[in-house]
Design an enzyme around this catalytic site. Structure first.
Site, PDB file in Angstrom:
ATOM      1  N   LYS A  55       0.861  -1.147   0.025  1.00  0.00           N
ATOM      2  CA  LYS A  55       0.030   0.010  -0.191  1.00  0.00           C
ATOM      3  C   LYS A  55       0.834   1.315  -0.080  1.00  0.00           C
ATOM      4  O   LYS A  55       0.603   2.179  -0.509  1.00  0.00           O
ATOM      5  CB  LYS A  55      -1.054  -0.137   1.318  1.00  0.00           C
ATOM      6  CG  LYS A  55      -1.453   1.404   1.516  1.00  0.00           C
ATOM      7  CD  LYS A  55      -2.056   1.304   3.064  1.00  0.00           C
ATOM      8  CE  LYS A  55      -2.803   2.496   3.529  1.00  0.00           C
ATOM      9  NZ  LYS A  55      -1.916   3.687   4.050  1.00  0.00           N
ATOM     10  N   ASN A  56       1.795   1.251   0.881  1.00  0.00           N
ATOM     11  CA  ASN A  56       2.685   2.470   1.019  1.00  0.00           C
ATOM     12  C   ASN A  56       3.618   2.774  -0.064  1.00  0.00           C
ATOM     13  O   ASN A  56       4.243   3.672  -0.070  1.00  0.00           O
ATOM     14  CB  ASN A  56       3.348   2.382   2.246  1.00  0.00           C
ATOM     15  CG  ASN A  56       2.558   2.631   3.352  1.00  0.00           C
ATOM     16  OD1 ASN A  56       1.268   3.247   3.378  1.00  0.00           O
ATOM     17  ND2 ASN A  56       2.745   1.842   4.700  1.00  0.00           N
ATOM     18  N   ARG A 109      -4.030  10.557   3.537  1.00  0.00           N
ATOM     19  CA  ARG A 109      -3.044  11.270   4.004  1.00  0.00           C
ATOM     20  C   ARG A 109      -1.758  11.440   3.058  1.00  0.00           C
ATOM     21  O   ARG A 109      -1.021  12.187   3.386  1.00  0.00           O
ATOM     22  CB  ARG A 109      -2.150  10.549   5.418  1.00  0.00           C
ATOM     23  CG  ARG A 109      -1.676   9.112   5.053  1.00  0.00           C
ATOM     24  CD  ARG A 109      -0.921   8.703   6.329  1.00  0.00           C
ATOM     25  NE  ARG A 109      -0.100   7.538   6.312  1.00  0.00           N
ATOM     26  CZ  ARG A 109       1.235   7.373   5.673  1.00  0.00           C
ATOM     27  NH1 ARG A 109       1.807   8.472   5.401  1.00  0.00           N
ATOM     28  NH2 ARG A 109       1.828   6.313   5.672  1.00  0.00           N
ATOM     29  N   ASP A 124      -5.477   8.467   8.509  1.00  0.00           N
ATOM     30  CA  ASP A 124      -5.695   7.812  10.109  1.00  0.00           C
ATOM     31  C   ASP A 124      -5.665   8.909  11.079  1.00  0.00           C
ATOM     32  O   ASP A 124      -4.768   9.847  10.818  1.00  0.00           O
ATOM     33  CB  ASP A 124      -4.566   6.740  10.378  1.00  0.00           C
ATOM     34  CG  ASP A 124      -4.976   5.576   9.568  1.00  0.00           C
ATOM     35  OD1 ASP A 124      -6.001   5.232   9.337  1.00  0.00           O
ATOM     36  OD2 ASP A 124      -3.742   4.775   9.471  1.00  0.00           O
ATOM     37  N   ASP A 126       3.714   1.098  12.291  1.00  0.00           N
ATOM     38  CA  ASP A 126       2.516   0.269  11.772  1.00  0.00           C
ATOM     39  C   ASP A 126       2.196  -1.086  12.183  1.00  0.00           C
ATOM     40  O   ASP A 126       1.068  -1.677  12.323  1.00  0.00           O
ATOM     41  CB  ASP A 126       2.331   0.304  10.196  1.00  0.00           C
ATOM     42  CG  ASP A 126       2.025   1.773   9.629  1.00  0.00           C
ATOM     43  OD1 ASP A 126       1.718   2.623  10.645  1.00  0.00           O
ATOM     44  OD2 ASP A 126       2.160   1.694   8.481  1.00  0.00           O
ATOM     45  N   MET A 164       6.346   7.580  18.061  1.00  0.00           N
ATOM     46  CA  MET A 164       6.167   8.152  16.996  1.00  0.00           C
ATOM     47  C   MET A 164       4.801   9.038  16.788  1.00  0.00           C
ATOM     48  O   MET A 164       4.729  10.105  16.647  1.00  0.00           O
ATOM     49  CB  MET A 164       6.461   7.171  15.689  1.00  0.00           C
ATOM     50  CG  MET A 164       7.787   6.761  15.609  1.00  0.00           C
ATOM     51  SD  MET A 164       8.073   5.803  14.020  1.00  0.00           S
ATOM     52  CE  MET A 164       7.827   7.357  12.798  1.00  0.00           C
TER      53      MET A 164
END
Length: 426
Positions: free
Chosen positions: A22-23, A93, A117, A313, A335
């Protein structure tokens, strides 16, 4: 409103294959804006965030054509003066990653404040510092950012943090900048490497891939290319956690085990082990989950770090596994200040967790979890709650599953193939 109904307490068995990262997919959809030639991407996950990003670039003039399952042909023949759609931008985002390509392509862009998120503040400072170093002028309003440049010019940039999307922003913009750009303190996650390799396939000249220093020699133009996105690192970690928490035997195909050395070290603290079979990760059933104390019996800690450290994550997944392991462990999520706020749902299921502050939680296990009505607050917490529900005794309902759908493709169908008792209902 759709929700999941889950009957927990049953071990799973079988093989599951992670979808594309996804990223990596989200920034690569923006990369298509850098050229008027076709960019063909394979292994693109069919998830909510990708569908939103596809619609975003379509409205900017990109022709997006599906080529069968998980493949797309993207072509930005002409990018006019349209700006990124505000409503769509606020759903995800990664909308700011449109800034670099549009600055490079046409010299101006207005970016709405992004969504995504609600796990805490998501800084854009690193993005704009990098773009300013390359020659962009930025005007900041309460709800948007106006960027403009005559041309982008290479620079020696030291990022103020190892931001994944900030690094991607800098490298994407630098590919068409005049001269050489050096990006120091760069993020180097597998998805950042995917973005760089795809850009190189399009004619960019990027070296240092996989390190914290990237050197980008600007080129006059990029051409079309064909690129296959790697497996989703977070899905692989999620499936390892699923197997451990439910005492299940699961083979994760094409998992790139070499990318999960820190995952292995971290999950080993919870007593989780697995075997590597070629490119697969094989998690055995009925593991004796036992938290491994530090030297002299000290309570161990799991914390997140920039790559190659343990990724933020996967912190929610590790926390759920810890509820099923014997012993005490500190979870330190430094974080994001809201990521741990889902633990109240786990406590309602019977987990023994002390939330010390927004960044730290002490988990004492094992706990017998029981079914509960739950709400998914974000993508990763949603998957963590899904794992908890499958490990629990009784029936759970997870609401707001649109959050899970944003990051996990057809998750209930894929889990049912492993024997999970899960249904999607309206």
């Amino acid at each position: 409103m759709e929700h999941f109904v889950i009957e927990g307490g049953y071990p799973l068995r079988g093989t599951i294959t992670p979808v594309g990262n996804k990223n990596a997919a989200l920034p690569l959809l923006a990369v298509a804006l850098l050229t008027d030639e076709p960019l063909i991407l394979h292994n693109v996950p069919d998830i909510g965030d990708v569908r939103t990003k596809l619609e975003l670039i379509r409205r900017l003039g990109v022709e997006a054509t599906p080529l069968g399952a998980s493949s797309w042909k993207l072509q930005a023949r002409a990018v006019g003066d349209r700006q990124p759609d505000e409503e769509l931008s606020r759903r995800i985002r990664t909308a700011p990653l449109l800034a670099g390509p549009l600055l490079a392509r046409r010299g101006y862009v207005t970016i709405p404040r992004p969504g995504g998120d609600r796990i805490g503040r998501r800084r854009l400072d690193t993005h704009f510092q990098a773009l300013q170093a390359l020659g962009a002028e930025i005007e900041i309003a309460a709800d948007r950012y106006m960027l403009r440049c005559r041309e982008l010019v290479g620079a020696d940039i030291f990022l103020d943090e190892m931001s994944v999307t900030g690094t991607e922003q800098a490298v994407i913009a630098a590919t068409l900048a005049r001269g050489t750009t050096i990006i120091r303190n760069a993020a180097s996650e597998p998805h950042v490497q995917d973005v760089c390799r795809c850009l190189n396939a399009m004619g960019a000249r990027i070296s240092g891939i996989g390190s914290d220093t990237l050197v980008v020699e600007g080129v006059n133009a990029l051409h079309g290319a064909e690129y296959t996105i790697g497996p989703d690192f977070m899905e692989v970690g999620s499936f390892i956690g699923l197997a451990a928490a439910t005492r299940s035997a699961i083979r994760i195909k094409d998992a790139r085990p070499e990318e999960h050395r820190i995952t292995r070290i971290t999950f080993n603290k919870l007593g989780v082990t697995w075997e590597v079979d070629g490119n697969d990760i094989v998690v055995p059933a009925e593991q004796a989950l036992e938290i491994q104390d530090d030297l002299h019996g000290a309570i161990p800690k799991i914390d997140d770090r920039p790559w190659p450290g343990f990724p933020t994550d996967l912190m929610s997944i590790a926390l759920v596994v810890a509820t099923q392991a014997r012993g005490t462990i500190l979870i330190h999520e430094w974080m994001f200040e809201n990521r741990l706020f889902f633990v109240d749902r786990l406590i309602s299921m019977g987990a023994r967790i002390v939330l010390c502050d927004p960044h730290r939680a002490v988990v004492v296990g094992p706990s017998q979890l029981h079914g509960e009505v739950l709400t998914s607050p974000d993508i990763r917490a949603g998957m963590a709650l899904l794992i908890a529900a499958l490990a629990a005794q009784g029936t759970s309902i997870i609401q707001n599953i649109g959050q899970i759908d944003r990051g996990y493709e057809r998750i209930e169908e894929r889990l049912r193939a492993l024997g999970a008792r899960i249904e999607r209902r309206s």
